[in-house]
Design a protein around this motif. Structure first.
Motif, short mmCIF file in Angstrom:
data_model
loop_
_atom_site.label_atom_id
_atom_site.label_comp_id
_atom_site.label_asym_id
_atom_site.label_seq_id
_atom_site.Cartn_x
_atom_site.Cartn_y
_atom_site.Cartn_z
N VAL A 1 -5.08 -3.23 33.49
CA VAL A 1 -4.46 -4.37 32.80
C VAL A 1 -5.47 -5.51 32.64
CG1 VAL A 1 -2.71 -6.17 33.00
CG2 VAL A 1 -2.11 -3.80 33.52
N LEU B 1 -8.48 -4.76 30.11
CA LEU B 1 -8.03 -4.90 28.72
C LEU B 1 -7.91 -6.38 28.34
CD1 LEU B 1 -5.24 -2.18 28.49
CD2 LEU B 1 -7.20 -2.35 26.95
N ALA B 2 -7.19 -7.13 29.16
CA ALA B 2 -6.95 -8.54 28.84
C ALA B 2 -8.26 -9.33 28.91
CB ALA B 2 -5.91 -9.12 29.79
N TYR C 1 -11.25 -8.34 28.39
CA TYR C 1 -12.09 -8.05 27.22
C TYR C 1 -11.62 -8.86 26.02
CZ TYR C 1 -13.98 -5.59 23.20
OH TYR C 1 -14.60 -5.30 22.02
N ALA C 2 -10.31 -8.85 25.78
CA ALA C 2 -9.79 -9.59 24.63
C ALA C 2 -10.06 -11.09 24.77
CB ALA C 2 -8.29 -9.34 24.47
N ILE D 1 5.01 -2.56 40.58
CA ILE D 1 5.02 -3.20 39.26
C ILE D 1 4.85 -4.73 39.30
CG2 ILE D 1 6.39 -3.52 37.14
CD1 ILE D 1 7.36 -0.62 37.59
N LEU E 1 1.12 -5.87 39.38
CA LEU E 1 0.11 -5.35 38.45
C LEU E 1 -0.61 -6.42 37.64
CD1 LEU E 1 1.77 -2.08 37.10
CD2 LEU E 1 0.01 -2.33 38.84
N GLY E 2 0.07 -7.51 37.33
CA GLY E 2 -0.57 -8.56 36.52
C GLY E 2 -1.22 -9.59 37.42
N PRO F 1 -3.81 -12.60 37.58
CA PRO F 1 -4.62 -13.52 36.79
C PRO F 1 -6.06 -13.63 37.30
CG PRO F 1 -2.55 -14.55 37.42
CD PRO F 1 -2.63 -13.26 38.16
N ILE G 1 -7.99 -10.77 35.87
CA ILE G 1 -8.22 -11.01 34.44
C ILE G 1 -9.37 -12.00 34.26
CG2 ILE G 1 -7.20 -11.99 32.33
CD1 ILE G 1 -4.46 -10.99 33.47
#
Lengths: 277, 299
Positions: A87, A90-91, A93-94, A143, A146-147, A149, A152
């Motif tokens: 997760v 992906l984030a 990179y964007a 779950i 998973l996110g 920060p 990221i």
């Protein structure tokens, strides 16, 4: 700076090394005592006779089910770790490379949430998960975690430093962002991946609060919840301190082995990705 | 042409959001929404079995009138003042000791100092409880101290002020190695030219080198360690839960522990305290950044 090894320096280092090693020595000693000795003679580092059978007794005589809990610990730890990395990569990179509308405000919101620890959110999370019937499921342990920060942020900081030329060449050749991500960026992202892998893996393996709140069924406990129960239960009913120590030894082997394998790369990645900020 | 450009921008935006989508969904549901939910609960009286009942600011009034709440705030400050400098200070010392290139068994020393990080707080808390236990039996350290003719504090019973010190001992053992690694990265990024220039300028001993070159150049690293270990220490639940359960007599009940203890019967009070702590963390971090506003990045 000076290059020779001064004796004072070595003595200080040696004393510190002994102090830092001592808890491990004491733990091993405790794991090899009888339960009586472990309870009544905590001043002893090691007792006369060594009871290696304690390690087997943890599996058979304990009030908790070590094999199931070990399995639960492994499942949730690996699932959270790999999920977070996917997760976040992906984030990250964007946020680093794709100039989409609203990117910077969105990133700021993510950054701001870095400051809110789980310890302040467990009440609403518990209520949400209880309402969904997720208590005592792997989903509850996996779950919501998973996110991350922080992960990221780490991936973004890393991807920003990757030179743009290769990526631009691929894009001009008609490759999509997903292809660039998959075949160029992801293979390059060793340093942040190692850092996040170690930090998340250790945090999940060692965690207690989440695992304790979101599970009530003994079959869903992780090792830390089981050890904590043995610690509490042992003090009030039948004291099995030596078994507890043996259990701690067993539960500490996976993270220590993982750490010994990866620590060198972790130190390198700290220097490279600037985990320090 | 213009429409093609706009179309491209649109396509890039769709692609961008599809990359970020999993993160947006997860962070929204499990971080942003719960923050709003805590705020909502803090304005309600809510036990785990009952229905929420709106009470306005009652929960806030209640915590501000609660003596235990203020004690918990003081305990949190006490914990911070003990734990943050000790792990950063010892981390710096360790980094210095193992930074020398030709040090004997350098890798072994590094590993020894770093590896406690891999042990869980549950494990470390239990081990330290038994090493440090003073009542009813004397553990290893109390026994040693008492044999020297001194009195080891009875931190589990009659000397509650010492209980936090024992938690900090455990925490420092576990966390100093992390600070060491971060400092090592900082030390290695200092250009050697500074030291040579300082030598030419007449800086003589190691202490002056440290005082005038290394320490100022490490300031950004120190700052970031202070910010991150402060947040990590404030949120510390496991060390307290495992070693003292907030006792004796509430002496180690920090705000996070207070929030935990009010769950599940007084979720409104718990949430009001959580909102208070969140604001306190934000302010503390802001003050730290404000205090650091004049410092420069040297490298």
């Amino acid at each position: 700076m000076k290059t020779k090894n001064s004796p004072i320096l070595l003595v200080v280092l040696f004393i510190l090394a002994v102090l830092f090693t001592f808890p491990f020595v004491y733990l091993m000693g405790g794991a090899l005592k009888t339960n009586d000795d472990a309870l009544t003679k905590p001043a002893q580092i090691i007792s006369g006779s060594l009871h290696f059978e304690n390690f087997a007794a943890v599996f058979t005589e304990g009030q908790i089910d070590i094999p199931i809990q070990t399995f639960n610990s492994f499942v949730t730890t690996f699932a959270v770790t790999f999920g977070q990395i996917l997760v976040a990569a992906l984030a990250g990179y964007a946020f680093a490379r794709i100039k989409f509308i609203g990117r910077d405000p969105l990133f700021l919101i993510f950054l701001a949430t870095l400051i809110v620890p789980f310890e302040l959110l467990f009440v609403p999370l518990y209520l949400m998960l209880a309402k969904w019937g997720w208590i005592n499921t792997y989903a509850a342990l996996i779950i919501p975690s998973l996110g991350n920060p922080f992960a990221i942020f780490m991936f973004r900081q890393f991807f920003i430093t990757v030179p743009k030329e290769l990526e631009e060449a691929m894009l001009i050749d008609g490759a999509g962002y997903l292809r660039v991500f998959w075949s160029l960026m992801l293979p390059l992202s060793g340093p942040p991946t190692i850092s996040i892998f170690i930090l998340t893996w250790l945090a999940e393996w060692s965690g207690l609060l989440k695992q304790m709140l979101f599970t009530t069924d003994k079959n869903m406990w992780t090792l830390q919840v089981g050890l904590n129960f043995l610690n509490r239960g042992a003090q009030v009913t039948t004291p099995t301190i030596a078994y507890l120590m043996a259990g701690i030894v067993l539960a500490s082997i996976p993270p220590i082995v993982m750490f010994l394998f990866l620590q060198r790369r972790f130190v390198e990645s700290v220097a490279q990705t600037g985990l320090k900020g | 042409m213009l429409t093609a450009k706009r179309l491209n921008k649109f396509r890039v935006t769709v692609t961008g959001y599809s990359f970020v989508l999993p993160a947006i969904i997860l962070v929204s549901i499990f971080l942003l929404y719960p923050i709003g939910f805590v705020l909502y609960i803090s304005f309600h009286e809510w036990g785990i079995l009952g229905k929420p009942e709106f009470v306005g600011f009652d929960n806030y009034v209640r915590i501000f009138k609660d003596k235990n709440f203020w004690t918990a705030l003081g305990n949190t400050a006490y914990y911070l003042i003990l734990a943050v400098p000790s792990q950063i200070g010892i981390g710096l010392l360790l980094a210095f000791l193992v930074n020398k290139k030709n040090l004997f068994a350098r890798g072994v020393f590094r590993t020894i100092f770093f590896i406690p990080m891999s042990v869980s707080f549950v494990a470390a808390g239990i081990i330290f409880s038994w090493i440090l236990t003073a009542t009813p039996m004397s553990g290893f350290l109390p026994n040693l101290i008492n044999n020297l003719g001194l009195q080891f504090p009875l931190w589990q019973t009659t000397d509650p002020g010492w209980a936090m010190v024992m938690i900090v001992l455990m925490n420092t053992w576990k966390s100093a190695g992390y600070c060491m690694v971060i400092y090592l990265a900082g030390l290695q990024s200092i250009n050697n030219d500074y030291y040579e220039a300082a030598q030419i300028d007449g800086v003589k001993n190691d202490w002056q080198m440290f005082r005038f070159i290394t320490w100022p150049l490490l300031a950004p690293t120190t700052f970031l360690l202070i910010v991150s270990t402060t947040i990590f220490t404030v949120r510390g639940f496991e060390p307290i839960f495992v070693m003292t359960q907030g006792g004796p007599a509430g002496a180690t009940t920090t705000l996070v522990y207070y929030i935990f203890k009010k769950f599940p019967n007084l979720m409104g009070v718990s949430s009001a305290a959580a909102i208070f702590l969140l604001l306190a963390i934000i302010m503390l971090t802001a003050v730290q950044y404000w205090g650091n506003r004049h410092s420069e990045k040297y490298y």
